[in-house]
Design an enzyme around this catalytic site. Structure first.
Site, short mmCIF file in Angstrom:
data_model
loop_
_atom_site.label_atom_id
_atom_site.label_comp_id
_atom_site.label_asym_id
_atom_site.label_seq_id
_atom_site.Cartn_x
_atom_site.Cartn_y
_atom_site.Cartn_z
N GLU A 197 82.19 40.92 47.00
CA GLU A 197 81.55 39.74 46.41
C GLU A 197 80.11 40.07 46.08
OE1 GLU A 197 81.90 36.53 49.24
OE2 GLU A 197 83.95 37.12 49.71
N LYS A 227 76.17 39.44 46.39
CA LYS A 227 75.33 38.87 47.44
C LYS A 227 74.24 38.06 46.76
CE LYS A 227 73.06 39.99 51.75
NZ LYS A 227 71.86 39.21 51.56
N ASP A 251 71.13 35.77 46.08
CA ASP A 251 69.83 35.76 46.75
C ASP A 251 69.26 34.35 46.77
OD1 ASP A 251 67.75 36.82 48.09
OD2 ASP A 251 66.82 37.81 46.38
N TYR A 264 81.39 31.00 49.57
CA TYR A 264 82.04 32.28 49.86
C TYR A 264 82.75 32.32 51.22
CZ TYR A 264 77.28 32.67 51.76
OH TYR A 264 76.11 32.43 52.40
N LYS A 277 72.88 46.78 50.03
CA LYS A 277 71.70 46.25 49.33
C LYS A 277 71.30 47.18 48.20
CE LYS A 277 69.41 43.08 51.13
NZ LYS A 277 68.77 42.78 52.33
N CYS A 302 44.41 58.67 70.22
CA CYS A 302 44.64 57.24 70.03
C CYS A 302 43.37 56.59 69.46
CB CYS A 302 45.00 56.59 71.36
SG CYS A 302 45.16 54.79 71.23
N CYS A 352 41.98 54.07 72.32
CA CYS A 352 41.46 54.44 73.64
C CYS A 352 41.11 55.93 73.74
CB CYS A 352 42.46 54.05 74.73
SG CYS A 352 43.93 55.09 74.75
N CYS A 371 50.86 56.72 72.27
CA CYS A 371 49.71 56.85 73.15
C CYS A 371 50.25 56.70 74.57
CB CYS A 371 48.69 55.75 72.85
SG CYS A 371 47.45 55.66 74.15
N CYS A 381 45.37 51.32 77.69
CA CYS A 381 45.11 51.27 76.24
C CYS A 381 45.18 49.80 75.81
CB CYS A 381 46.15 52.11 75.51
SG CYS A 381 45.98 52.06 73.73
S1 IVH Z 1 79.18 36.13 54.04
C1 IVH Z 1 79.82 35.97 58.56
N1 IVH Z 1 79.04 36.34 51.43
O1 IVH Z 1 73.70 36.83 52.91
C2 IVH Z 1 79.49 36.31 57.16
N2 IVH Z 1 77.01 36.00 52.64
O2 IVH Z 1 72.75 38.60 55.26
C3 IVH Z 1 78.61 35.33 56.52
N3 IVH Z 1 75.02 35.81 51.24
O3 IVH Z 1 73.40 34.55 55.55
C4 IVH Z 1 78.01 35.72 55.24
N4 IVH Z 1 76.03 36.07 49.31
O4 IVH Z 1 73.10 33.69 53.18
C5 IVH Z 1 78.35 36.17 52.58
N5 IVH Z 1 79.07 36.53 49.13
C6 IVH Z 1 78.39 36.34 50.25
C7 IVH Z 1 76.99 36.14 50.27
C8 IVH Z 1 76.33 35.97 51.50
C9 IVH Z 1 74.87 35.85 49.90
C10 IVH Z 1 73.92 35.64 52.21
C11 IVH Z 1 74.16 34.59 53.26
C12 IVH Z 1 74.07 35.29 54.59
C13 IVH Z 1 73.31 36.52 54.22
C14 IVH Z 1 73.70 37.64 55.17
#
Ligand code: IVH
Length: 663
Positions: A111, A113, A115, A223, A310, A402, A405, A420, A426
């Site tokens: 899926e 992600k 933002d 999602y 990411k 350091c 100190c 240190c 310190c």
């Molecule tokens: S699943 C237990 N699916 O990313 C799994 N999260 O770092 C729950 N997010 O808090 C998350 N797109 O806010 C999931 N397709 C996607 C997503 C997604 C964005 C965000 C979400 C989550 C964060 C995780």
């Protein structure tokens, strides 16, 4: 003739259907004018007959001027986050871990992600009941009034076959177009602009006036669905169901059968994401089968069946002006670059992390160089490359002493960082330990801030956490800018901190690598500080999620005489160094070690682990000669079974376990 009540209900349904066609399906069937006519009729009728107004009427989508109050509410199911990966190699590691645990190659759902900010919405009997922000994962803010203004979010679930009680999760976002328009308006009104669409979305969801929120034109992709009676066996099926129920689910989801399909999807979207009308910061990869998800389970904060990949962050080029060296509470020295200010991903950047001496050497970085910076997962950006050296510059030499100190720095074997070693005197280490000790998640001594710690230290009153408990009001009032009242508050909050439970005291001690979750775990397993302090490395490593690094750090901490002295003083001051009796249900499994494998009918794996721990037992991650019982669920891994048989470990079924528990 239809009654007014019926007409109101009918209008609600028709309007919501058109909202769905317009905002979710992108296929409007009537003109805006016709839509407004229906809406006006409803507003008028509701005005005349408020007794017939439905709680989830589409008129609630325009918001109201009444000041919102965001009550803090607990989540029925915790809202977890995802582990991050930044390279194909790391993703492969994840895939290999999953394969190893499942002993097969799973199917994944990929899926985008999104933002934005995550939201959890509860529907009972198909009606929108409550929308809650993530908050700290266990509690969040009730932002229902604001969320109802988002037109694509159903106020009522469509279709018939939805579970009575369900929670759906998604990401509220602002499209780039709307974001640019909003910032243009703010520029003209001389208001502070938002740094990026995510901040704009987050700020909007928390606005006090829901009528203003309605103007922000937020949107939401869903999602995730959770509920006891979810009629789906896989993530894919649940996404299709969500779509059928009227939720906006991305068109860009994909079922992947192998690793190369994952990579293909990632590469495609890395290039293509700039053409989407909204920001994404990566890809989410989820094991498709719920059964397999259950076998994989969770760590304290993230599911082990999903991961985020990411994308590489945006970069900027700027000049390195100088390097500072910061000393943290553990004595670790971090080089920090001072930069010529530069605009990156919506904010102005002036400082960047250089991590450690290796990183400086690897980059071959010199003062005056033109360098590339990038925002990673962390707040502070990092330097990732050098474009051109400043002519006549000298290679950077990492400091030897350091800066605080003057002690000669050391670099322990296998460590990338310099330290240190002067832990005792310190100043930033001493102050850092006290700041950690009083912090909110530790002893929560609210009335003391960084500045007061500094004052107390400079006055020679506090050098260790234990010194806090020796303070009296007369000493405090003599300090600079310290009034009678604030001195009293400090003494009171120090006194109150004596009620903080053992697990947080343990966290407050600041043992390296022992974070909040680990502290809680070891507090529950060892029960008191004496048992923990005398545990061997092997014993520590038998605990689920404690590896060699943490175990060694714990041993080292308790080998240090100064630490033992502080603990003794804290004990004498009355802090809690053992679990409260009530925390355990019984000690029926005291001294027994369990490994669990597979899935269970009566509880999830995490519930089962908790039950064992709450009754005094210990959870181990793998079968060894020290294991007393292997609790065998359905679909358990053959490797564990074989090992248990070989070592003569007792294998019990779920039913036998229940019998032991209830005996
Ligand atoms: S699943 C237990 N699916 O990313 C799994 N999260 O770092 C729950 N997010 O808090 C998350 N797109 O806010 C999931 N397709 C996607 C997503 C997604 C964005 C965000 C979400 C989550 C964060 C995780």
């Amino acid at each position: 003739m239809e009654t007014i009540k019926e007409r109101i209900k009918q209008l609600c349904d028709i309007i919501e259907q058109h909202n769905f066609l317009y905002y979710v399906k992108n296929q409007p069937e009537i003109s805006d004018f016709e839509f407004d006519l229906l809406m006006n009729e409803l507003i008028k009728l509701e005005g005349q007959y408020p007794e017939y107004k439905l709680p989830n009427s589409p008129t609630s989508r325009v918001g109201s001027d009444i000041n919102n109050e965001f009550a803090s509410v607990p989540h029925d199911y915790p809202m977890l986050s995802l582990g991050n990966t930044y390279s194909e190699g790391e993703l492969r590691d994840f895939h290999n871990r999953v394969k190893k645990e499942l002993e097969l190659e799973p199917e994944y759902v990929c899926e985008l992600k999104f933002d934005g900010i995550s939201i959890s919405i509860k529907y009972i009997n198909g009606d929108f009941v409550r929308a809650v922000t993530r908050g700290d994962g266990t509690r969040g803010d009730d932002v229902s009034n604001n969320v109802k203004t988002i037109r694509s979010i159903p106020l009522k679930i469509k279709d018939e076959d939805f579970p009575k009680d369900i929670e759906v999760r998604g990401e509220i976002y602002m499209s780039r177009d709307i974001f640019n328009m909003l910032n243009e308006q703010r520029r003209q009104a001389r208001e502070q602009e938002f740094a990026n669409p995510r901040n704009a979305a987050a700020g909007s969801v928390k606005l006090l006036n829901s009528r203003e929120v309605a103007k922000r034109k937020l949107d939401c992709f869903f999602y995730y669905a959770i509920g006891d009676e979810l009629p789906a066996k896989t993530q894919w099926e649940s996404l299709i169901l969500l779509r059928k129920w009227g939720f906006k689910v991305s068109e860009n989801i994909k079922l992947c059968k192998n690793f190369s399909e994952l990579i293909e999807y990632i590469n495609f979207w890395d290039k293509e994401r700039k053409n989407l009308p909204y920001d994404i910061d990566g890809i989410v990869i989820k094991v498709n089968s719920f059964k397999q998800q259950e076998i994989l389970g969770f760590t304290a904060k993230t599911p082990k069946w999903a991961i985020a990949y990411k994308f590489k962050a945006e970069q900027a080029l700027t000049k390195l002006l100088s390097i500072d060296y910061q000393v943290g509470r553990t004595g670790a020295v971090t080089p920090v670059a001072n930069l010529e200010p530069v605009w990156l991903g919506g904010t102005i950047v002036k400082r960047a992390s250089l991590h450690n001496a290796d990183q400086i050497a690897l980059l071959g970085i010199r003062i005056g160089d033109m360098v590339y910076i990038e925002k990673g997962g962390e707040i502070i950006p990092k330097i990732v490359g050098v474009e051109a050296h400043e002519p006549n510059s000298e290679p950077t030499k990492f400091i030897e002493f350091c800066p605080e100190c003057g002690t000669k720095l050391i670099r322990p074997e296998g460590e990338a960082r310099h330290f240190c070693p002067n832990t005792e005197s310190c100043p930033p280490q001493i102050k850092g330990r006290i700041e950690h000790f009083i912090s909110r998640k530790a002893m929560n001594i609210e009335s003391i801030g960084e500045e007061t710690v500094n004052l107390l230290y400079e006055a020679g009153l506090v050098k260790t956490p234990a010194d806090l408990y020796k303070l009296n009001k007369e000493q405090l009032v003599k300090l600079e800018r310290m009034a009678d009242k604030s001195s009293e508050n400090i003494i009171n909050s120090i006194e109150n901190s004596k009620n903080v439970p053992f697990e947080r005291v343990l966290y407050a001690l600041g043992i390296r690598y022992v974070g909040e979750a680990t502290a809680k775990k070891i507090a529950n397993i060892f029960g008191n500080i004496e048992k923990l302090a005398s545990a061997s490395k092997e014993k520590l490593m038998e605990v689920d999620e404690i590896g060699e690094r943490i175990a060694e750090s714990i041993i080292e901490f308790f080998n240090n005489k100064n630490n033992l002295k502080i603990i003794t003083e804290l004990m004498n001051a009355g802090l809690k160094f053992s679990l409260e009796k009530a925390a355990n249900l019984s000690d029926k499994f005291n001294g027994l070690s369990f490994v669990i494998s597979g899935t269970f009918n009566n509880f999830s794996r995490d519930e089962l682990k908790l039950i064992i721990e709450k009754n005094g037992g210990k959870i181990m991650s793998s079968v060894s000669k020290n294991t007393d019982y292997l609790v065998a669920g359905e679909n358990m891994g053959p490797a564990k079974l074989e090992k248990a048989n070989k070592l003569g470990v007792k294998i019990i079924s779920e039913g036998e376990f229940l019998k032991m528990l209830n005996e």
